[in-house]
Structures are given as structure tokens and as C-alpha cells.
Design an enzyme around this catalytic site. Sequence first.
Site, PDB file in Angstrom:
ATOM      1  N   ASP A 146      39.098  -8.409  12.984  1.00 38.77           N
ATOM      2  CA  ASP A 146      38.419  -8.330  11.678  1.00 38.77           C
ATOM      3  C   ASP A 146      39.182  -7.584  10.571  1.00 38.77           C
ATOM      4  O   ASP A 146      39.762  -6.531  10.827  1.00 38.77           O
ATOM      5  CB  ASP A 146      37.100  -7.571  11.817  1.00 38.77           C
ATOM      6  CG  ASP A 146      36.299  -7.983  13.013  1.00 38.77           C
ATOM      7  OD1 ASP A 146      36.672  -8.945  13.686  1.00 38.77           O
ATOM      8  OD2 ASP A 146      35.286  -7.323  13.276  1.00 38.77           O
ATOM      9  N   GLU A 320      27.119  -9.721  13.350  1.00 42.00           N
ATOM     10  CA  GLU A 320      28.183  -8.715  13.220  1.00 42.00           C
ATOM     11  C   GLU A 320      28.688  -8.695  11.776  1.00 42.00           C
ATOM     12  O   GLU A 320      28.451  -9.620  10.999  1.00 42.00           O
ATOM     13  CB  GLU A 320      29.365  -9.070  14.137  1.00 42.00           C
ATOM     14  CG  GLU A 320      29.010  -9.134  15.607  1.00 42.00           C
ATOM     15  CD  GLU A 320      30.214  -9.403  16.513  1.00 42.00           C
ATOM     16  OE1 GLU A 320      30.311  -8.746  17.541  1.00 42.00           O
ATOM     17  OE2 GLU A 320      31.039 -10.269  16.192  1.00 42.00           O
TER      18      GLU A 320
END
Length: 605
Positions: A146, A320
Amino acid sequence: MKNLLTLFILSVLLISCGDKQTNGTEISKELYYKASVKQLLIPQVSKKYLLLPIEDTGEEVKTSIFVDGTGTANYVIRLAKDKIDYWVPLDLSEWQGKEIRLDIPELNESAICLKAIKLSDTVDFNSNEKFRPAYHFTPPYGWMNDPNGMVYYNGEYHLFYQYNPFGTRWQNMSWGHAISTDLVHWEHLPVALSPDSLGTVFSGSAVVDENNTAGFQTGSEKTLLAFYTQSERGGQWQSLAYSNDKGRTWTKYAENPVLKKANTPDFRDPKVFWHETTQKWIMALAVGQIIEIYSSTNAKEWTYESFFGAGYGSHDGVWECPDLFKLDFPLEGGQRGAKWVMIVNINPGGPMGGSATQYFVGDFDGKTFHCDYKPDEKHWLDWGKDHYAAVTWNNAPDNRRIAIAWMSNWEYANDVPTQNFRSAMTVPRELKLIKKGKEYIVSNYPVKEMENLRKEKYEIENITVENDYNLDNLLENNQGAYELVVDIESQSAEIIGFKLFNSQGEYVDLFISLPEKQCYIMDRKSSGEIDFSDRFATVTSAPIEAKKTYRLRLLIDKASIECFEDDGEISISNLVFPSEPYNRIRFYVKGGKYTINKFVIYTLK
Ligand code: FRU
């Protein structure tokens, strides 16, 4: 004289023997291994790096680092047992002159790494690896997932990212760091946040503390605050770190964690921003399958406000990496309206399987997010298989809202065929609201700065496609990084398609299917290397309206194709691993004809 000489030789022998006993066996210059206690020792560091040989799918070995006898870090490293796939450096530059010890109790003495490990002043990151993108952000080496902590401050865009500095598989989560002044060229900086006794460092965000609410500011530079999840033995909590030197060095807050909740295993990825109206910090946090909202006045103490998400959107996986921000848009008469956008990444449960980015449009009053969409509506920011963990920059200038996503999918991210590094980001994309009927949707389109990469331009006009139309040699010396813009007039065609080929017969098929299907498809089943995962060879598909004209823009970069329709109402991002660049295009049609008003190829700098 003879006696003296004997004495001298004896004492030298004794000293070196003593050395051997305390240091162990010298396995490479200035590096010792003590088999009895399974320790590696550098008595006095004089080189910049310790080069660790790694076996990509080897066993994970606990590795603890001691500096002058004090434990400083614990990692899990796939130290090569049977074969060496690549090397990773342990940076020793801040420990010059000190004693470094690595405790590796689980490593077998016969492991091949013990013969190969060495000290060095240089390190080769193999930046020419075949599938290393030319203009997408990648880590210098190691694993990346990420994007994190994106914030703009003082002319610099900061991009942090989930990083494993000790291998190209997910592990040892830390925040890697890079900066850019133009969102296109990136400078790598040292790792910003490393694991500590509270756990590894998961995803999060960063802000500029304009009003010094947290009280960390010492000089004239504003403090940057970073919020991140720490994860340890199944528990997750939020921590805070600050920087008073434009993000170059970070200090962890002594009273971490700042937010904890009992019995909540999925409690992560804080997105923090300053809410002008209430003059408070707001944190959006992914908690199982909802987003919780917290507020704070000092960035240290957090109050629960509300939650969003039960019954809304897709719940086929864990929620998420949320984001929450205001986007404004033009109204008639020159006025501007505004809406709030909640981004929620979900894994699995994406429309094409695995990871994907969904979003909701609505309003936010400082406490609660109210969604405009009906609960069962699903909106995806990108329809490809490789677009995840998308979040946006805080504080971007000119009121721009710029997102970047990790260009991979948890279904196979650890297995993609790269070696020294794994994963790239998408290009940065600007988000806009577009009105569709009564609703607003979010478009995403490459930031305008990407156009500065364009070098040569080749253009062809007015191609009528009634049968196949081939362009055999797109570029001389094609290195696999280029851009295509295709302006299409649909006319009577039912399928408007083109295939990008290489000379090995590998291809990607892109087509718009009209009229009854109304979808836009990218098929990568024959795109090149596909069998590293049975989830990879897929057809991705986005809904598309039947229109008179389409403009398709493709950003191609060695191992990826990002495709945008018109102003980014649709984007499709997919990885591909061709054995050589696609350098031929075949336009084809079914059920009628269409015209390519203009076909442009740009080479990119
Ligand atoms: C998303 C994610 C986050 C987490 C991070 C760990 O890809 O699972 O939820 O913070 O990756 O690396």
C-alpha cells in the site's frame, strides 16, 4: 633475539586465537560467525552495507540486530539455505565504528548464506530488471504494498509505502519513503518507520500540523504527523510519529499507541485529516467490515464519533485502507458545490476477484458520514485486477485531490515474476466528481504532470475499420514504456476492438462490446507469463455507455497497462508480463464498422 622473536610469534598467535574464540570464524573480511551461539559478528563496522543472500521462497528466519550489545531490531528474513536468488543490504551507515551482532538462532549452519554473506560499500539494486517499470513508482529493491502517509508539504509530495527492506515478499512491515516535486520523478529516502516493540508498521496517513495542535513543533518548520497501525500477535492499534525536518527523520511518540480497542483483530489503516468546520482532526479507520470515525483536538487523544458501512456496498471481504475527503465540482452560474467521498478498499470481494477499491459519495458533518447511494449500490474506482489500497494526498495544492494505488492484487502479489523488487504503484490520478442522473460518481485520470513525460509523437488519422487493420511496427526500438491515445467514432460497430501483440504471439485484447452488453473488456489471458498463479489469467470488464465517440488512453509500462476512457469515468488497470514489448496493433470490428479519427503514440522520457 631469537627468544624475543619466538615470544612475539607466540603472542601474535595467542591474540589471533583469542580473537577467534571471541569473534568466531571469519567467514568473510571483517565478518565472523560463531556457530555455538549462531551469531554473526562485525567487531567494528567500517563498511556501509552487510549484503544478505536471500532465497525468495526459502524459510523465514528470525534475525535480531544488536548494536554494541543492545538489541535494536527484529526481522524475519529468508536467508538463503540452498540457493541465492538475490541480495538485500542491511544499511550499516549509522553504526560506523560500532559492534554489530546478528542473532540467527533458527538458521542451519550449513545454510549457503553463511558462505556468501559479506560487507560492502556498494550495492547493486538491479534497476534494469526486465519488468521494472520505467515511469511508475517502484521501491529501490524489496517488497512494496500500500501507499501510505501521502502528504504535500513545502513543495514536496511525500509518498510512504508498506515496505519489506529484507526481501521481495510481504514481511517486516515498515514505511519506505520517497519524495517528488512533480508527482512523476521520485527520489528515494531512507526507511521512515521500522518495526518496534509495539509491532510492525502497517498502513496509515500523514498530515501537516499547521496549528501545532500536538505540541511537537520546535523550530519554524511545521510538524508532520504520521498515524499508522502497529500489528503484533493478532492485535492492532494506532500509533503516532512526528517529524520537524520536512519528513526526513521521524520520532515515535513516547506514549504510543494512541488508539486501542479490545477484542478487535481488524482495526487498522488510519486516515487522518483536518476538518475545518469543527476544527478537529478526523480519523477514518477500517474495523472489520465497517469504517469507524474518531475525532481529536490534539492528535493524541481520540474520541469515537460514529461508524459507516453496515449494509452498504460490497462486503465480500475485509474493509481496509479508507479515505474520506471533500471534493468540489462546478455548478451552473460559476458556483461550486461539494460532496464528501469515502473510499473503502476491500479484499477479497473486488468485482474481478481479490482486491479492489470501492467508494461512496455523500456528506460528512464532522461526526457522521451520510451516504447518497442506496445501500446495495456498488461503485468501483477502477475495474482492473491490479488497483488496490488507493488513498489520496493530504494538503495537495490548488485544491486537487490526487490518489495513487498499489498496482497489484493480494491473490498473487507475492508471486509476480519480478525479483529484486515486487510491485509498482499506479500513476498518480486526479479525482473528480461527475454528475450521472441524480448521483455523483468519482472519475480518476492521470495527473496532468504525466504529460510532461511525452517525448516523440506519432499520429495517424482517419482509419476506417471494416476489416482488420494492422499497424505492424508501433515503435523502433520499443522498450515497453509508451502511451497510446485512440479516438474512436463508433458508427455501426457492435464490437470495437484492438489487440496489442509482440512477435512471440503474446497479446492483450481490448474491446468495447455494444450494443446489448455495453462493457469494456481487457483480456490478458494470452498476455505473456501467466502461470505463476491460476488467478492471474483473467478477463476484466467495466460497464460502459453506448456512445458516439470514445477516447481511450493507455499508459503502458513494461509490465502494466492502465486504460482510461474519456476523462476517467472508467479506468482499468492490469499487470501483464510479456516476454518482449507489444509492438504491433490490430484493430478489428464485429457487426459493422467504426472509424479511428486519430491514433497517437507517444514515446515517454
Ligand atoms: C492492505 C493491508 C492493510 C494493512 C497492510 C499491511 O493491503 O492489508 O490493511 O495495513 O496491508 O501491509
